[in-house]
Design a protein around this motif. Structure first.
Motif, mmCIF file in Angstrom:
data_model
loop_
_atom_site.group_PDB
_atom_site.id
_atom_site.type_symbol
_atom_site.label_atom_id
_atom_site.label_comp_id
_atom_site.label_asym_id
_atom_site.label_seq_id
_atom_site.Cartn_x
_atom_site.Cartn_y
_atom_site.Cartn_z
ATOM 1 N N PRO A 87 35.296 76.775 24.899
ATOM 2 C CA PRO A 87 35.511 75.750 23.870
ATOM 3 C C PRO A 87 34.417 74.684 23.920
ATOM 4 C CG PRO A 87 36.928 75.346 25.742
ATOM 5 C CD PRO A 87 36.222 76.648 26.003
ATOM 6 N N PRO A 88 34.206 73.946 22.834
ATOM 7 C CA PRO A 88 33.219 72.860 22.864
ATOM 8 C C PRO A 88 33.695 71.744 23.795
ATOM 9 C CG PRO A 88 34.386 72.883 20.774
ATOM 10 C CD PRO A 88 34.836 74.086 21.535
ATOM 11 N N VAL A 89 32.751 71.097 24.460
ATOM 12 C CA VAL A 89 33.062 70.004 25.384
ATOM 13 C C VAL A 89 32.503 68.716 24.790
ATOM 14 C CG1 VAL A 89 32.687 69.102 27.717
ATOM 15 C CG2 VAL A 89 32.979 71.554 27.369
ATOM 16 N N TYR A 90 33.329 67.681 24.746
ATOM 17 C CA TYR A 90 32.937 66.406 24.180
ATOM 18 C C TYR A 90 32.857 65.368 25.286
ATOM 19 C CZ TYR A 90 33.934 68.611 19.751
ATOM 20 O OH TYR A 90 33.919 69.461 18.689
ATOM 21 N N GLY A 91 31.818 64.562 25.252
ATOM 22 C CA GLY A 91 31.648 63.494 26.229
ATOM 23 C C GLY A 91 32.056 62.159 25.626
ATOM 24 N N LEU A 92 32.771 61.369 26.410
ATOM 25 C CA LEU A 92 33.203 60.052 25.963
ATOM 26 C C LEU A 92 32.735 59.001 26.961
ATOM 27 C CD1 LEU A 92 36.850 61.008 24.970
ATOM 28 C CD2 LEU A 92 34.908 60.747 23.435
ATOM 29 N N GLU A 93 32.441 57.822 26.478
ATOM 30 C CA GLU A 93 31.963 56.729 27.336
ATOM 31 C C GLU A 93 33.156 56.091 28.050
ATOM 32 O OE1 GLU A 93 29.909 54.389 29.507
ATOM 33 O OE2 GLU A 93 28.861 55.755 28.173
ATOM 34 N N VAL A 94 33.199 56.234 29.360
ATOM 35 C CA VAL A 94 34.348 55.743 30.115
ATOM 36 C C VAL A 94 33.978 54.685 31.149
ATOM 37 C CG1 VAL A 94 35.677 57.865 29.861
ATOM 38 C CG2 VAL A 94 34.133 57.621 31.786
ATOM 39 N N SER A 95 32.770 54.172 31.104
ATOM 40 C CA SER A 95 32.327 53.250 32.146
ATOM 41 C C SER A 95 32.933 51.854 32.026
ATOM 42 C CB SER A 95 30.803 53.160 32.159
ATOM 43 O OG SER A 95 30.348 52.722 30.894
ATOM 44 N N ASP A 96 33.289 51.412 30.809
ATOM 45 C CA ASP A 96 33.846 50.073 30.629
ATOM 46 C C ASP A 96 35.347 50.178 30.375
ATOM 47 O OD1 ASP A 96 34.322 47.427 30.189
ATOM 48 O OD2 ASP A 96 32.979 47.216 28.462
ATOM 49 N N VAL A 97 36.142 49.811 31.375
ATOM 50 C CA VAL A 97 37.593 49.950 31.289
ATOM 51 C C VAL A 97 38.178 49.030 30.223
ATOM 52 C CG1 VAL A 97 39.754 49.758 32.610
ATOM 53 C CG2 VAL A 97 37.697 50.595 33.724
ATOM 54 N N SER A 98 37.541 47.897 29.974
ATOM 55 C CA SER A 98 38.078 46.953 28.977
ATOM 56 C C SER A 98 38.013 47.523 27.552
ATOM 57 C CB SER A 98 37.342 45.618 29.050
ATOM 58 O OG SER A 98 35.980 45.784 28.686
ATOM 59 N N LYS A 99 37.155 48.503 27.331
ATOM 60 C CA LYS A 99 37.019 49.129 26.012
ATOM 61 C C LYS A 99 37.640 50.527 25.985
ATOM 62 C CE LYS A 99 32.715 46.708 25.028
ATOM 63 N NZ LYS A 99 31.291 46.860 24.754
ATOM 64 N N TRP A 100 38.630 50.776 26.844
ATOM 65 C CA TRP A 100 39.228 52.090 26.988
ATOM 66 C C TRP A 100 39.748 52.652 25.671
ATOM 67 C CZ3 TRP A 100 39.525 56.044 30.228
ATOM 68 C CH2 TRP A 100 40.531 56.994 30.045
ATOM 69 N N GLU A 101 40.553 51.860 24.973
ATOM 70 C CA GLU A 101 41.177 52.361 23.744
ATOM 71 C C GLU A 101 40.154 52.714 22.674
ATOM 72 O OE1 GLU A 101 44.540 50.352 22.160
ATOM 73 O OE2 GLU A 101 45.539 50.250 24.097
ATOM 74 N N GLU A 102 39.150 51.871 22.468
ATOM 75 C CA GLU A 102 38.179 52.125 21.398
ATOM 76 C C GLU A 102 37.096 53.136 21.771
ATOM 77 O OE1 GLU A 102 35.274 48.253 21.781
ATOM 78 O OE2 GLU A 102 37.399 47.924 21.324
ATOM 79 N N SER A 103 36.776 53.257 23.074
ATOM 80 C CA SER A 103 35.702 54.182 23.445
ATOM 81 C C SER A 103 36.204 55.514 24.006
ATOM 82 C CB SER A 103 34.750 53.527 24.456
ATOM 83 O OG SER A 103 35.436 53.185 25.642
ATOM 84 N N VAL A 104 37.482 55.583 24.397
ATOM 85 C CA VAL A 104 37.996 56.825 24.969
ATOM 86 C C VAL A 104 39.208 57.345 24.189
ATOM 87 C CG1 VAL A 104 38.951 57.936 27.028
ATOM 88 C CG2 VAL A 104 37.171 56.213 27.263
ATOM 89 N N LEU A 105 40.244 56.561 24.137
ATOM 90 C CA LEU A 105 41.496 57.029 23.547
ATOM 91 C C LEU A 105 41.357 57.403 22.076
ATOM 92 C CD1 LEU A 105 44.504 57.566 23.964
ATOM 93 C CD2 LEU A 105 44.929 55.184 23.323
ATOM 94 N N GLU A 106 40.838 56.507 21.267
ATOM 95 C CA GLU A 106 40.721 56.773 19.823
ATOM 96 C C GLU A 106 39.813 57.965 19.519
ATOM 97 O OE1 GLU A 106 39.805 53.104 17.798
ATOM 98 O OE2 GLU A 106 41.562 52.109 18.650
ATOM 99 N N PRO A 107 38.585 58.028 20.105
ATOM 100 C CA PRO A 107 37.750 59.212 19.845
ATOM 101 C C PRO A 107 38.400 60.518 20.316
ATOM 102 C CG PRO A 107 36.419 57.467 20.820
ATOM 103 C CD PRO A 107 37.845 57.018 20.880
ATOM 104 N N ALA A 108 39.085 60.492 21.455
ATOM 105 C CA ALA A 108 39.738 61.704 21.965
ATOM 106 C C ALA A 108 40.846 62.151 21.008
ATOM 107 C CB ALA A 108 40.301 61.452 23.359
ATOM 108 N N LEU A 109 41.645 61.215 20.546
ATOM 109 C CA LEU A 109 42.712 61.560 19.608
ATOM 110 C C LEU A 109 42.148 62.094 18.295
ATOM 111 C CD1 LEU A 109 45.216 58.615 20.210
ATOM 112 C CD2 LEU A 109 45.459 61.004 20.908
ATOM 113 N N GLU A 110 41.035 61.554 17.844
ATOM 114 C CA GLU A 110 40.399 62.029 16.609
ATOM 115 C C GLU A 110 39.909 63.478 16.766
ATOM 116 O OE1 GLU A 110 39.221 62.542 12.941
ATOM 117 O OE2 GLU A 110 40.365 60.798 13.607
ATOM 118 N N ILE A 111 39.334 63.777 17.898
ATOM 119 C CA ILE A 111 38.862 65.146 18.172
ATOM 120 C C ILE A 111 40.045 66.117 18.171
ATOM 121 C CG2 ILE A 111 37.840 66.635 19.944
ATOM 122 C CD1 ILE A 111 36.070 64.194 20.715
#
Length: 163
Positions: free
Chosen positions: A38-62
């Protein structure tokens, strides 16, 4: 004080585990891509304060895109590949008795634990065989010397017995 030590130890173990997971994903899905991977997607996880906008939302969209049956807006991670690489080349590993198809897969096989184990095993067997052959193949001159020494030893014993 013990709590701080425990937290630091937990952070270290978690980082090590995350690195191990990343390495596994890279080796399993990115280094040897195939039709069933399957395709693998990378998400920016280095800044915990931006978790929802940089990890959760993009992951849910995928995930939503896959469920709805269309391609996600995000681009999957790709490993750089050589244009000269032959994906259909045929390689036979005589040592492991395996057929490997593809240059990248062949290179990965040559570095794999199973191949290196077989190589080590073969070298050990070869060195044992050489040692056995060397110990069995004694020169005829050496045989003569041994017989002369035995007969001299026998003569010494006879002289001592007669005295």
């Amino acid at each position: 004080k013990l709590q701080k030590i425990g937290i630091e130890a937990l952070k270290q173990v978690t980082k090590r585990y995350a690195r191990k997971q990343n390495r596994w994903v890279k080796n399993r899905f990115l280094s040897r891509p195939g039709t069933s991977v399957p395709p693998v997607y990378g998400l920016e996880v280095s800044d915990v304060s931006k978790w929802e906008e940089s990890v959760l939302e993009p992951a849910l969209e995928i995930v939503r895109s896959f469920i709805q049956g269309h391609k996600p807006a995000a681009t999957p991670v790709k490993m750089p590949s050589s244009e000269t690489e032959n994906k259909r080349s045929y390689h036979m590993c005589e040592l492991c008795d395996r057929i490997i198809i593809g240059d990248r897969e062949w290179a990965a096989h040559m570095k794999s634990k199973s191949h290196l184990h077989q190589l080590k095993k073969r070298r050990r067997l070869d060195s044992d065989a050489i040692t056995t052959v060397e110990s069995q193949s004694v020169s005829p001159d050496h045989d003569k010397e041994l017989k002369e020494k035995e007969s001299l030893g026998q003569n010494d014993k006879e002289l001592k017995a007669s005295i």
